[in-house]
Scaffold this motif. Structure first.
Motif, PDB file in Angstrom:
ATOM      1  N   LEU A   3      -8.923   5.709   5.209  1.00 27.79           N
ATOM      2  CA  LEU A   3      -7.647   5.715   4.506  1.00 27.79           C
ATOM      3  C   LEU A   3      -7.566   6.940   3.618  1.00 27.79           C
ATOM      4  O   LEU A   3      -8.426   7.162   2.782  1.00 27.79           O
ATOM      5  N   LYS A   4      -6.554   7.764   3.842  1.00 32.31           N
ATOM      6  CA  LYS A   4      -6.396   8.986   3.062  1.00 32.31           C
ATOM      7  C   LYS A   4      -5.153   8.888   2.187  1.00 32.31           C
ATOM      8  O   LYS A   4      -4.220   9.655   2.337  1.00 32.31           O
ATOM      9  N   ILE A   5      -5.197   7.923   1.291  1.00 32.85           N
ATOM     10  CA  ILE A   5      -4.103   7.704   0.351  1.00 32.85           C
ATOM     11  C   ILE A   5      -4.709   7.739  -1.043  1.00 32.85           C
ATOM     12  O   ILE A   5      -5.736   7.117  -1.300  1.00 32.85           O
ATOM     13  N   SER A   6      -4.065   8.460  -1.936  1.00 35.17           N
ATOM     14  CA  SER A   6      -4.569   8.592  -3.303  1.00 35.17           C
ATOM     15  C   SER A   6      -3.752   7.752  -4.281  1.00 35.17           C
ATOM     16  O   SER A   6      -2.550   7.556  -4.085  1.00 35.17           O
ATOM     17  N   PRO A   7      -4.378   7.293  -5.346  1.00 33.86           N
ATOM     18  CA  PRO A   7      -3.643   6.580  -6.387  1.00 33.86           C
ATOM     19  C   PRO A   7      -2.506   7.439  -6.952  1.00 33.86           C
ATOM     20  O   PRO A   7      -2.528   8.656  -6.852  1.00 33.86           O
ATOM     21  N   GLY A   8      -1.538   6.762  -7.528  1.00 33.57           N
ATOM     22  CA  GLY A   8      -0.422   7.457  -8.167  1.00 33.57           C
ATOM     23  C   GLY A   8       0.885   7.346  -7.409  1.00 33.57           C
ATOM     24  O   GLY A   8       1.933   7.732  -7.923  1.00 33.57           O
ATOM     25  N   ILE A   9       0.853   6.784  -6.202  1.00 30.67           N
ATOM     26  CA  ILE A   9       2.083   6.651  -5.409  1.00 30.67           C
ATOM     27  C   ILE A   9       3.009   5.639  -6.080  1.00 30.67           C
ATOM     28  O   ILE A   9       2.593   4.541  -6.447  1.00 30.67           O
ATOM     29  N   VAL A  51       3.459   2.785   0.883  1.00 32.40           N
ATOM     30  CA  VAL A  51       2.374   3.451   1.609  1.00 32.40           C
ATOM     31  C   VAL A  51       2.555   3.462   3.122  1.00 32.40           C
ATOM     32  O   VAL A  51       1.887   4.236   3.811  1.00 32.40           O
ATOM     33  N   GLN A  52       3.435   2.627   3.644  1.00 36.66           N
ATOM     34  CA  GLN A  52       3.576   2.512   5.106  1.00 36.66           C
ATOM     35  C   GLN A  52       3.773   3.859   5.801  1.00 36.66           C
ATOM     36  O   GLN A  52       3.127   4.126   6.808  1.00 36.66           O
ATOM     37  N   PRO A  53       4.618   4.762   5.282  1.00 35.23           N
ATOM     38  CA  PRO A  53       4.808   6.048   5.974  1.00 35.23           C
ATOM     39  C   PRO A  53       3.566   6.944   5.976  1.00 35.23           C
ATOM     40  O   PRO A  53       3.496   7.897   6.735  1.00 35.23           O
ATOM     41  N   LEU A  54       2.588   6.637   5.144  1.00 28.12           N
ATOM     42  CA  LEU A  54       1.391   7.459   5.006  1.00 28.12           C
ATOM     43  C   LEU A  54       0.213   6.959   5.837  1.00 28.12           C
ATOM     44  O   LEU A  54      -0.841   7.600   5.869  1.00 28.12           O
ATOM     45  N   LEU A  55       0.389   5.834   6.519  1.00 23.43           N
ATOM     46  CA  LEU A  55      -0.715   5.213   7.253  1.00 23.43           C
ATOM     47  C   LEU A  55      -0.888   5.818   8.636  1.00 23.43           C
ATOM     48  O   LEU A  55       0.076   6.300   9.236  1.00 23.43           O
ATOM     49  N   PRO A  56      -2.116   5.756   9.171  1.00 23.30           N
ATOM     50  CA  PRO A  56      -2.352   6.213  10.549  1.00 23.30           C
ATOM     51  C   PRO A  56      -1.530   5.384  11.525  1.00 23.30           C
ATOM     52  O   PRO A  56      -1.202   4.215  11.256  1.00 23.30           O
ATOM     53  N   THR A  61      -0.450  -2.497   6.273  1.00 21.07           N
ATOM     54  CA  THR A  61      -1.186  -3.178   5.214  1.00 21.07           C
ATOM     55  C   THR A  61      -0.735  -4.623   5.164  1.00 21.07           C
ATOM     56  O   THR A  61       0.402  -4.942   5.504  1.00 21.07           O
ATOM     57  N   VAL A  62      -1.648  -5.485   4.760  1.00 22.54           N
ATOM     58  CA  VAL A  62      -1.333  -6.902   4.583  1.00 22.54           C
ATOM     59  C   VAL A  62      -1.682  -7.288   3.149  1.00 22.54           C
ATOM     60  O   VAL A  62      -2.661  -6.804   2.587  1.00 22.54           O
ATOM     61  N   GLY A  63      -0.864  -8.152   2.581  1.00 27.58           N
ATOM     62  CA  GLY A  63      -1.119  -8.627   1.233  1.00 27.58           C
ATOM     63  C   GLY A  63      -2.244  -9.637   1.219  1.00 27.58           C
ATOM     64  O   GLY A  63      -2.317 -10.501   2.101  1.00 27.58           O
ATOM     65  N   THR A  64      -3.148  -9.510   0.239  1.00 27.13           N
ATOM     66  CA  THR A  64      -4.261 -10.447   0.132  1.00 27.13           C
ATOM     67  C   THR A  64      -4.325 -11.135  -1.224  1.00 27.13           C
ATOM     68  O   THR A  64      -4.991 -12.149  -1.366  1.00 27.13           O
ATOM     69  N   GLU A  65      -3.649 -10.576  -2.218  1.00 32.45           N
ATOM     70  CA  GLU A  65      -3.657 -11.198  -3.543  1.00 32.45           C
ATOM     71  C   GLU A  65      -2.385 -10.810  -4.287  1.00 32.45           C
ATOM     72  O   GLU A  65      -1.962  -9.659  -4.256  1.00 32.45           O
TER      73      GLU A  65
END
Length: 127
Positions: A3-9, A51-56, A61-65
Motif C-alpha cells: 500500500l503506497k498511501i501516506s497519512p494526511g489524505i 483512498v479508493q482512487p489511490l488503490l492498486p 478497502t473494507v471497514g473493520t472498526e
C-alpha cells in the motif's frame, strides 16, 4: 501487495437528511430525525472514497472498526457535511478521524479503521 498511501489524505461528502435516512426508516428509533446508522454509513463512505482512487487495480478497502459518537440530532431536510482525515497507515490498515456537521454545528465525531483487500480474493473467501 504494498500500500503506497501516506497519512494526511482529506476528503468530504455532503448529503441532505431525507426521510429515507431517518431513524424511523432505519428502525433505529422513533424520532423523525437523521439516523445514527445513516451517520455511520456517511462517515464510512467518506473514508472509503478518500483512498479508493489511490488503490492498486482490483483492490478496495473494507471497514473493520467504527467508533462514532452521534452528538446531536439533525432535522430532516438539513444538509450534512462529512470529513475524513487519514491519520495513520500500518501495513494494510488505514486509520481515520471522522467528523460530521449540520448547519448548527458538529453532529458526529469518531474514528474508523479500514483494511486493504484484493476484491477477488476477498469475495472468493465468502463462497
Amino acid at each position: 501487495m504494498e500500500l503506497k498511501i501516506s497519512p494526511g489524505i482529506k476528503h468530504h461528502e455532503e448529503i441532505i437528511a431525507t426521510e429515507a435516512l431517518s431513524a424511523l426508516a432505519f428502525g433505529s428509533g422513533s424520532a423523525n430525525v437523521f439516523a445514527t446508522p445513516a451517520l455511520i454509513a456517511l462517515l464510512e463512505k467518506t473514508a472509503h472514497e478518500s483512498v479508493q482512487p489511490l488503490l492498486p487495480d482490483g483492490c478496495t478497502t473494507v471497514g473493520t472498526e467504527v467508533n462514532i459518537k452521534h452528538l446531536k440530532a439533525t432535522a430532516i431536510g438539513k444538509k450534512i457535511r462529512s470529513d475524513s482525515y487519514l491519520r495513520s497507515v500500518d501495513g494494510k490498515k488505514l486509520f481515520f478521524e471522522l467528523h460530521a456537521w449540520d448547519d448548527k454545528g458538529m453532529i458526529g465525531i469518531g474514528t474508523h479503521t479500514r483494511v486493504l483487500v484484493e476484491e477477488k480474493v476477498f469475495m472468493e473467501k465468502l463462497k
